[in-house]
Design an enzyme around this catalytic site. Structure first.
Site, short mmCIF file in Angstrom:
data_model
loop_
_atom_site.label_atom_id
_atom_site.label_comp_id
_atom_site.label_asym_id
_atom_site.label_seq_id
_atom_site.Cartn_x
_atom_site.Cartn_y
_atom_site.Cartn_z
N HIS A 149 61.39 31.87 131.91
CA HIS A 149 60.72 30.87 131.08
C HIS A 149 59.24 30.82 131.47
O HIS A 149 58.94 30.69 132.67
CB HIS A 149 61.38 29.51 131.31
CG HIS A 149 60.86 28.43 130.44
ND1 HIS A 149 60.87 28.50 129.07
CD2 HIS A 149 60.29 27.24 130.75
CE1 HIS A 149 60.34 27.40 128.58
NE2 HIS A 149 59.98 26.62 129.57
N ILE A 156 68.78 29.74 121.22
CA ILE A 156 69.53 29.01 122.24
C ILE A 156 70.98 29.48 122.21
O ILE A 156 71.59 29.59 121.14
CB ILE A 156 69.42 27.50 121.97
CG1 ILE A 156 67.96 27.07 122.16
CG2 ILE A 156 70.35 26.71 122.88
CD1 ILE A 156 67.65 25.68 121.68
N LEU A 157 71.50 29.78 123.38
CA LEU A 157 72.89 30.24 123.47
C LEU A 157 73.81 29.03 123.31
O LEU A 157 73.58 27.98 123.90
CB LEU A 157 73.12 30.93 124.82
CG LEU A 157 72.24 32.17 125.03
CD1 LEU A 157 72.33 32.66 126.47
CD2 LEU A 157 72.62 33.28 124.06
N ASN A 216 67.53 33.63 132.75
CA ASN A 216 66.45 33.58 131.77
C ASN A 216 65.11 33.47 132.49
O ASN A 216 65.02 32.91 133.58
CB ASN A 216 66.63 32.34 130.87
CG ASN A 216 65.50 32.19 129.85
OD1 ASN A 216 65.15 33.14 129.15
ND2 ASN A 216 64.91 31.00 129.78
N ASP A 252 66.35 25.48 128.88
CA ASP A 252 65.56 25.80 130.07
C ASP A 252 65.76 24.78 131.19
O ASP A 252 64.81 24.40 131.88
CB ASP A 252 64.06 25.92 129.71
CG ASP A 252 63.82 26.99 128.67
OD1 ASP A 252 64.41 28.07 128.78
OD2 ASP A 252 63.05 26.73 127.73
N GLY A 257 71.64 23.20 128.53
CA GLY A 257 70.40 22.57 128.09
C GLY A 257 69.40 23.65 127.70
O GLY A 257 69.72 24.83 127.67
C1 GRF Z 1 58.23 35.95 127.72
O1 GRF Z 1 57.09 35.20 128.06
C2 GRF Z 1 59.47 35.12 127.79
O2 GRF Z 1 59.49 34.26 128.87
C3 GRF Z 1 59.37 34.36 126.49
O3 GRF Z 1 59.00 35.34 125.57
C4 GRF Z 1 58.22 36.34 126.24
C5 GRF Z 1 58.89 37.67 125.99
O4 GRF Z 1 57.98 38.70 125.82
N1 GRF Z 1 60.59 33.67 126.18
P1 GRF Z 1 58.46 40.19 125.45
O5 GRF Z 1 59.13 40.14 124.10
O6 GRF Z 1 59.42 40.65 126.51
O7 GRF Z 1 57.20 41.00 125.48
#
Ligand code: GRF
Length: 209
Positions: free
Chosen positions: A118, A101-102, A116, A154, A152
């Site tokens: 998600h 988390i940033l 980001n 996500d 927050g």
């Molecule tokens: C993705 O599903 C991203 O949303 C989540 O981690 C995964 C990243 O995969 N936070 P990768 O390392 O780019 O293959």
């Protein structure tokens, strides 16, 4: 109408933060390599040794490691991370599987410019934080959400979403992998749109220009 190729000198500089296998990073790098890309990846910052490092190195993109355990506390790490990213002078920062988390120092410097991806669509249900939660909740559709990062987890304004159907025999692994196929298309597309045209936000509502 034809797409004019962007002048390479005018491409928007983007830094990617990653922690994992780096497949989202690779998709962003691939998009940046296309003739009409509006951005270029100027640096990659990781918070642990991970395959994303090699992906960046193979593309001749500088990589910086910023490891939490090497700093006295999280606030210091957050500031060092912000400094590492700032050194690349990015217009935009994309978190692509970055598993930290940033913090406030980082968001103070880069707030409004961090995007980001998600791997869950229905973020309105707070119990569905991730793929496992969505499966456990019994959803029939889930998906992915690309959003601006706020303070927050996500919770920032949504830029784009795509739906992925849940199969009866899905496991967390199989469902997440299908979602990642969608993420690998959507996140680079959104980064490119941000770089090309920017975004307008009004409270929770965000519209790519
Ligand atoms: C993705 O599903 C991203 O949303 C989540 O981690 C995964 C990243 O995969 N936070 P990768 O390392 O780019 O293959």
């Amino acid at each position: 109408m034809t797409d004019a190729p962007h002048d390479a000198a005018r491409r928007s500089p983007v830094v990617v933060l990653a922690s994992g296998t780096g497949t989202l990073l690779a998709a962003i790098i691939d998009r940046a390599a296309s003739f009409d890309a509006a951005f270029t990846v100027v640096g990659v910052v990781v918070d642990r040794p991970c395959p994303a490092v090699q992906i960046a190195a193979d593309a001749d993109i500088p990589v910086v490691e910023c490891i939490l355990q090497e700093h006295p506390d999280r606030a210091t790490w957050d500031t060092v991370l912000a400094d590492a990213v700032a050194a690349f002078a990015p217009d935009w920062v994309a978190t692509a599987g970055f598993m930290k988390i940033l913090g406030p120092a980082f968001l103070h410097r880069f707030g409004g410019t961090v995007v980001n991806s998600h791997p869950v669509r229905a973020r309105e249900r707070r119990q569905q934080r991730g793929v496992a939660d969505a499966l456990a909740y019994g959803v029939k559709v889930t998906g992915t959400t690309v959003h601006l990062v706020d303070d927050g987890v996500d919770t920032g304004p949504i830029l784009a979403q795509r739906i992925v159907e849940v199969a009866p025999d899905d496991t967390e692994v199989t469902l997440h992998e299908r979602i990642k196929i969608v993420e690998r298309a959507l996140l680079p597309e959104v980064v490119d749109a941000l770089a090309a045209r920017g975004v307008v936000t009004d409270g929770r509502k965000a519209h790519l220009k």
